[in-house]
Scaffold this active site. Sequence first.
Site, PDB file in Angstrom:
ATOM      1  N   SER A 245       0.880  -1.165   0.000  1.00  0.00           N
ATOM      2  CA  SER A 245       0.000   0.000   0.000  1.00  0.00           C
ATOM      3  C   SER A 245       0.917   1.214   0.000  1.00  0.00           C
ATOM      4  CB  SER A 245      -0.867  -0.035   1.248  1.00  0.00           C
ATOM      5  OG  SER A 245      -0.928   1.248   1.821  1.00  0.00           O
ATOM      6  N   LYS A 246       0.515   2.221  -0.761  1.00  0.00           N
ATOM      7  CA  LYS A 246       1.385   3.394  -0.870  1.00  0.00           C
ATOM      8  C   LYS A 246       1.581   4.057   0.486  1.00  0.00           C
ATOM      9  CE  LYS A 246       1.023   3.854  -5.703  1.00  0.00           C
ATOM     10  NZ  LYS A 246       0.305   4.271  -6.871  1.00  0.00           N
ATOM     11  N   ARG A 247       0.695   3.737   1.414  1.00  0.00           N
ATOM     12  CA  ARG A 247       0.808   4.360   2.739  1.00  0.00           C
ATOM     13  C   ARG A 247       1.715   3.561   3.679  1.00  0.00           C
ATOM     14  NH1 ARG A 247      -4.195   5.365   1.140  1.00  0.00           N
ATOM     15  NH2 ARG A 247      -4.856   3.307   1.824  1.00  0.00           N
TER      16      ARG A 247
END
Length: 474
Positions: A245-247
Amino acid sequence: MKVRVRYAPSPTGHLHIGNARTALFNYLFARRHDGDFIVRIEDTDVERNVETGIKSQMSYLRWLGIDWDESIDKDGGYGPYRQLERLDVYKKYAQILLDKGLAYKCYCTAEELEEERRAQKARGDEQLHYSRKCLGKEDRDAEHAIRFKVPDNQTYTFDDIIKGEVTFQSEDVGDFIIVKRNGIPTYNFACAVDDALMKITHVLRGEDHITNTPRQLMVLDALGFDRPRYAHMPLIVNEQGKKLSKRDGSIVQFIEQYHELGFLPEALFNFIALLGWSPDAKEEILSREALIERFDEKRLSSSPATFDKGKLHYVNNRYVKALSLEETKDLCRPFLEKEGILNGKDAQWFESLIAVFKDRLSYGAEIVGLYRDFFDKPFALEGEALEFLRQDGVKTLLETFKGKLEAQDEIDPDTLKTLIKEAGKETSMKGKLLFMPIRIGVSGQMHGPDLPQMMNLLGKAILVDRLSRAIASI
Ligand code: GLU
């Protein structure tokens, strides 16, 4: 037939590791087969485009060592390579489909479509497909989108290089929009048309696109174009098996960040090439040339590629180890300067710092943490190390060495080496009984980096203090 592949980024952000992998495999495939590698900009999702998207994507591909044969900056006769500059092309092919009755104008507004979907849901419809209520309606002047008329009762099958035979039923796909009300094509339509017109022979892309493939096949078939061969690559997952996840802050995900952290591009190229692919022999350190030579699309893995941080560091460390001392200094200097660590230090100290940590480094910025840990680590003498100092003659050796050190105004690794030798001679200690007590006496450890370099790094004051404490505890 000449192999032609493409990487087709949407300029919605910076180059992500997943996209870099797609680009890299396409690049290796093209180079391996003496084909062409094309970078096509898919910018039709206008609201999501970011100003610097294209520039950033391309400059970081180049930084990684991925070059291309055709793109917006390199015409190969199949341009333009930016979809917003090809609107007339899509218009032409949409018209062909309209004329053949394979597409139709849809006048529904977003609100009407929303209302229709709500009603379908309320009825408990299984498929929320467009009702085709505009099919057969013709109102030239009204604002409209163009929808593809999905054939009834058709089976779409393709032989995926990675997944094998993949089958979709046309019933599962509703009539989809190919040109929006604003005249801009949708991804599936533009992509299929461009793949055909740009004579793309193979499409290697992420598995998240596999559900788009039947729509693209429908468009290609309807226009009488040849289908390319597809290879859908499994996603990259973290060590817990979850999709990146980009987070997720625990994994560096953008190539720009790797650049900022002082990773070596050749090393990163090597690491990315192993995300879902492996060579025949158990090799891990492979140059770009070696990867091109060994690349075999049949060895692309069909299971998710785990992003293994240990391996990232291992592979990168192998490349740093292969650098010269000067190159490693250049790699680390900006990070040390930024933290003020080199202030008041001479060139020899900087060299010792790099000499001590070079073999442990994976990337430039890491030097700061290694430096801090080294100086923050409390000096303690215990266990086996302390026992070692309690052997005959060691105390005298350390006292002699300490005396010599105190008499010295300036130290450097060569001087330290000489002092160790002199102390050894005077106390008749040699080999392990000479070097080990001194190592323990100044670091508390029985193993570590090059002794004179490490001692030079610590500096005279710390050395004298530690030796005094060591002598006192014997
Ligand atoms: N523009 C698409 C993306 O960025 C490309 C998909 C494809 O390779 O067809 O995901």
